[in-house]
Design a protein around this motif. Sequence first.
Motif, PDB file in Angstrom:
ATOM      1  N   GLN A  50     -22.974 -41.040  18.196  1.00 61.13           N
ATOM      2  CA  GLN A  50     -21.796 -40.259  18.549  1.00 61.13           C
ATOM      3  C   GLN A  50     -21.543 -39.264  17.427  1.00 61.13           C
ATOM      4  N   MET A  51     -21.566 -38.005  17.775  1.00 57.85           N
ATOM      5  CA  MET A  51     -21.424 -36.936  16.784  1.00 57.85           C
ATOM      6  C   MET A  51     -20.136 -36.176  17.059  1.00 57.85           C
ATOM      7  N   ASN A  52     -19.213 -36.269  16.138  1.00 60.72           N
ATOM      8  CA  ASN A  52     -17.929 -35.581  16.247  1.00 60.72           C
ATOM      9  C   ASN A  52     -17.800 -34.526  15.154  1.00 60.72           C
ATOM     10  N   SER A  53     -16.856 -33.639  15.332  1.00 60.39           N
ATOM     11  CA  SER A  53     -16.605 -32.581  14.335  1.00 60.39           C
ATOM     12  C   SER A  53     -17.896 -31.878  13.938  1.00 60.39           C
ATOM     13  N   LEU A  54     -18.658 -31.515  14.946  1.00 61.67           N
ATOM     14  CA  LEU A  54     -19.968 -30.913  14.675  1.00 61.67           C
ATOM     15  C   LEU A  54     -19.838 -29.571  13.979  1.00 61.67           C
ATOM     16  N   LYS A  55     -20.801 -29.317  13.108  1.00 61.77           N
ATOM     17  CA  LYS A  55     -20.856 -28.092  12.329  1.00 61.77           C
ATOM     18  C   LYS A  55     -22.146 -27.332  12.660  1.00 61.77           C
ATOM     19  N   PRO A  56     -22.159 -26.031  12.452  1.00 60.46           N
ATOM     20  CA  PRO A  56     -23.404 -25.290  12.693  1.00 60.46           C
ATOM     21  C   PRO A  56     -24.592 -25.857  11.916  1.00 60.46           C
ATOM     22  N   GLU A  57     -24.337 -26.407  10.750  1.00 57.13           N
ATOM     23  CA  GLU A  57     -25.448 -26.969   9.964  1.00 57.13           C
ATOM     24  C   GLU A  57     -25.986 -28.278  10.530  1.00 57.13           C
ATOM     25  N   ASP A  58     -25.358 -28.789  11.562  1.00 53.06           N
ATOM     26  CA  ASP A  58     -25.899 -29.962  12.261  1.00 53.06           C
ATOM     27  C   ASP A  58     -26.945 -29.561  13.288  1.00 53.06           C
ATOM     28  N   THR A  59     -27.119 -28.272  13.500  1.00 53.13           N
ATOM     29  CA  THR A  59     -28.110 -27.794  14.452  1.00 53.13           C
ATOM     30  C   THR A  59     -29.504 -28.222  14.021  1.00 53.13           C
ATOM     31  N   ALA A  60     -30.205 -28.893  14.913  1.00 51.23           N
ATOM     32  CA  ALA A  60     -31.527 -29.417  14.603  1.00 51.23           C
ATOM     33  C   ALA A  60     -32.098 -30.077  15.845  1.00 51.23           C
ATOM     34  N   VAL A  61     -33.366 -30.433  15.750  1.00 50.49           N
ATOM     35  CA  VAL A  61     -33.953 -31.335  16.738  1.00 50.49           C
ATOM     36  C   VAL A  61     -33.745 -32.747  16.218  1.00 50.49           C
ATOM     37  N   TYR A  62     -33.157 -33.578  17.039  1.00 54.68           N
ATOM     38  CA  TYR A  62     -32.858 -34.954  16.662  1.00 54.68           C
ATOM     39  C   TYR A  62     -33.899 -35.886  17.276  1.00 54.68           C
ATOM     40  N   TYR A  63     -34.410 -36.795  16.435  1.00 61.64           N
ATOM     41  CA  TYR A  63     -35.433 -37.743  16.853  1.00 61.64           C
ATOM     42  C   TYR A  63     -34.925 -39.162  16.657  1.00 61.64           C
ATOM     43  N   TRP A 116     -40.392 -47.207  10.208  1.00 53.81           N
ATOM     44  CA  TRP A 116     -40.369 -46.458  11.454  1.00 53.81           C
ATOM     45  C   TRP A 116     -41.738 -46.332  12.130  1.00 53.81           C
ATOM     46  N   ASN A 117     -42.127 -47.362  12.822  1.00 54.16           N
ATOM     47  CA  ASN A 117     -43.408 -47.369  13.508  1.00 54.16           C
ATOM     48  C   ASN A 117     -43.432 -46.498  14.755  1.00 54.16           C
ATOM     49  N   TYR A 118     -42.263 -46.279  15.330  1.00 50.62           N
ATOM     50  CA  TYR A 118     -42.201 -45.603  16.624  1.00 50.62           C
ATOM     51  C   TYR A 118     -41.206 -44.454  16.578  1.00 50.62           C
ATOM     52  N   TRP A 119     -41.579 -43.383  17.310  1.00 50.52           N
ATOM     53  CA  TRP A 119     -40.737 -42.198  17.372  1.00 50.52           C
ATOM     54  C   TRP A 119     -40.566 -41.761  18.818  1.00 50.52           C
ATOM     55  N   GLY A 120     -39.372 -41.272  19.115  1.00 54.46           N
ATOM     56  CA  GLY A 120     -39.146 -40.686  20.421  1.00 54.46           C
ATOM     57  C   GLY A 120     -39.379 -39.192  20.387  1.00 54.46           C
ATOM     58  N   GLN A 121     -39.303 -38.577  21.553  1.00 52.12           N
ATOM     59  CA  GLN A 121     -39.389 -37.119  21.599  1.00 52.12           C
ATOM     60  C   GLN A 121     -38.087 -36.544  21.070  1.00 52.12           C
ATOM     61  N   GLY A 122     -38.092 -35.378  20.591  1.00 55.15           N
ATOM     62  CA  GLY A 122     -36.892 -34.785  20.043  1.00 55.15           C
ATOM     63  C   GLY A 122     -35.948 -34.284  21.119  1.00 55.15           C
ATOM     64  N   THR A 123     -34.690 -34.194  20.743  1.00 55.22           N
ATOM     65  CA  THR A 123     -33.699 -33.592  21.619  1.00 55.22           C
ATOM     66  C   THR A 123     -32.926 -32.562  20.794  1.00 55.22           C
ATOM     67  N   GLN A 124     -32.791 -31.372  21.366  1.00 58.79           N
ATOM     68  CA  GLN A 124     -32.208 -30.264  20.619  1.00 58.79           C
ATOM     69  C   GLN A 124     -30.690 -30.350  20.619  1.00 58.79           C
ATOM     70  N   VAL A 125     -30.116 -30.207  19.442  1.00 62.07           N
ATOM     71  CA  VAL A 125     -28.666 -30.093  19.293  1.00 62.07           C
ATOM     72  C   VAL A 125     -28.387 -28.748  18.643  1.00 62.07           C
ATOM     73  N   THR A 126     -27.606 -27.929  19.314  1.00 62.79           N
ATOM     74  CA  THR A 126     -27.256 -26.612  18.789  1.00 62.79           C
ATOM     75  C   THR A 126     -25.742 -26.499  18.711  1.00 62.79           C
ATOM     76  N   VAL A 127     -25.249 -26.184  17.514  1.00 58.26           N
ATOM     77  CA  VAL A 127     -23.819 -26.048  17.296  1.00 58.26           C
ATOM     78  C   VAL A 127     -23.527 -24.591  16.971  1.00 58.26           C
ATOM     79  N   SER A 128     -22.754 -23.965  17.823  1.00 57.06           N
ATOM     80  CA  SER A 128     -22.425 -22.552  17.621  1.00 57.06           C
ATOM     81  C   SER A 128     -21.143 -22.414  16.813  1.00 57.06           C
ATOM     82  N   SER A 129     -21.090 -21.356  16.019  1.00 54.25           N
ATOM     83  CA  SER A 129     -19.901 -21.136  15.173  1.00 54.25           C
ATOM     84  C   SER A 129     -18.858 -20.305  15.885  1.00 54.25           C
TER      85      SER A 129
END
Length: 116
Positions: free
Chosen positions: A81-94, A103-116
């Motif tokens: 749960q991501m609250n008070s998101l900032k533009p610097e939180d913009t990234a691909v989250y894995y 960390w033996n296993y990884w999922g595919q990434g999901t894009q999070v984009t925070v606009s200012s």
Amino acid sequence: QVQLVASGGGLVQAGGSLRLSCAASGSIFSINHMGWYRQAPGKQRELVAFITSRGIANYADSVKGRFTISRDNTKNTVYLQMNSLKPEDTAVYYCAAGADTRWNYWGQGTQVTVSS
């Protein structure tokens, strides 16, 4: 083997919220730790948060007080749960999983984009 499927990314304005989910399947008995990493353009992948099978959570300093990691062991799913998101939180989250923080296993990434 373990398969991880992440979902929940998207575009949000600064100050907004998003909830990421990651469902695990397969040899889940081998999983103790589940976590989230992120990678912004031109930057190294960094740990955001992880949670142990006993529910002990750890956070990067940059997200403490804003992000909350949780897991539902009955659904083999970890949430971020991501609250008070900032533009610097913009990234691909894995999402990641393993017996420990190696960390033996990884999922595919999901894009999070925070606009200012």
